[in-house]
Scaffold this active site. Sequence first.
Site, short mmCIF file in Angstrom:
data_model
loop_
_atom_site.label_atom_id
_atom_site.label_comp_id
_atom_site.label_asym_id
_atom_site.label_seq_id
_atom_site.Cartn_x
_atom_site.Cartn_y
_atom_site.Cartn_z
N HIS A 117 -6.47 11.42 25.58
CA HIS A 117 -6.49 11.24 24.39
C HIS A 117 -7.79 12.14 23.57
O HIS A 117 -8.57 11.55 23.04
CB HIS A 117 -6.99 9.65 24.28
CG HIS A 117 -8.24 9.29 25.11
ND1 HIS A 117 -8.21 7.91 25.69
CD2 HIS A 117 -9.44 9.75 25.43
CE1 HIS A 117 -9.29 8.10 26.47
NE2 HIS A 117 -9.89 9.12 26.20
N GLU A 156 -10.62 7.19 33.75
CA GLU A 156 -9.65 6.61 32.53
C GLU A 156 -8.25 6.58 33.20
O GLU A 156 -7.50 5.93 32.40
CB GLU A 156 -9.54 7.61 31.52
CG GLU A 156 -10.92 7.63 30.73
CD GLU A 156 -11.03 8.66 29.59
OE1 GLU A 156 -11.80 8.34 28.64
OE2 GLU A 156 -10.31 9.59 29.32
N HIS A 162 -14.91 4.03 23.62
CA HIS A 162 -15.84 5.14 23.54
C HIS A 162 -17.22 4.67 23.00
O HIS A 162 -17.72 5.35 22.22
CB HIS A 162 -15.77 6.43 23.59
CG HIS A 162 -14.43 6.98 24.39
ND1 HIS A 162 -13.11 6.60 23.72
CD2 HIS A 162 -14.26 7.76 25.19
CE1 HIS A 162 -12.14 7.02 24.49
NE2 HIS A 162 -12.83 7.91 25.66
#
Length: 280
Positions: free
Chosen positions: A12, A240, A59
């Site tokens: 991403h 992640e 984030h």
Amino acid sequence: MARVTAGVTTSHIPAVGAAIDLGKMEEDYWAPVFKGFEFSKKWIAETKPDVIFLCYNDHASAFDLKIIPTFAIGCAEEFQPADEGWGPRKVPMVKGHPEFASHIAQSVIQDDFDLTVVNEMDVDHGLTVPMSLMFGQPDAWPVRVIPFAVNVVVYPPPSGNRCYNLGKAIRRAVDTFDEDLSVQIWGTGGMSHQLQGPRAGLINKEFDANFMDQLISDPAALSQVPHIEYVREAGSEGIELVMWLIMRGALDEAVDVIHRFYHVPASNTALGHLILENHA
Ligand code: DHB
Ligand code: FE
């Protein structure tokens, strides 16, 4: 009934979103990245999911050190793109499915997983960049999305094992929702990358290739990899990848690989992408 029709994983990387937004997709650096998604865009236009259950990590956009939910399910009608410091990306608002999200929350919590129910939340590059990679630049997203935020930014993150079993609980929840919906489950983030410290820029192609192989063929074994091995082998942000295990847990044991793509580097990161379907 609702049914899980496919799983998608993709990195991403925010610079990928910026390349799309600033019209740089044809540039020499970026063209090979977007080539890996040409098939995917056609595939998703043809398969037309109704809902995407989208596992991503926030984030420090919607959450900060005040509150750190390990797993947060977005139950709102809509979610705005977050302002990550340069203003929100000019991408469409994300439309949710509150009734389906609430059913999943009910089912998964009763199935022994603690979720945080979130009724107001902006969504950052963890969610919007995968949407752009798969759907391009439409005026409105052609699908409803249930955002599912996983904490992999602040210690302690959840284990791969917990994520894999959570995926199985999400599958049970989808299978018991009484509406005819084609549901995809996405896991975003990864692959190997580290954004800070002496090892910034770390990429481990061998780890990434093995991770993809095992995710496809032996996810139960992959789920046993401890957190420290992700950090050591895939860098601090490589963790992640546990979100890919949520996706995998929601699919059948046997899957067909519809598409597989890997490219290094993109920004600081190894970009990986898979489309899996339950074995026909
Ligand atoms: C990058 C990758 C990420 O996953 C992220 O959240 C931020 C930055 C990068 O490669 O630059
Ligand atoms: Fe990230």
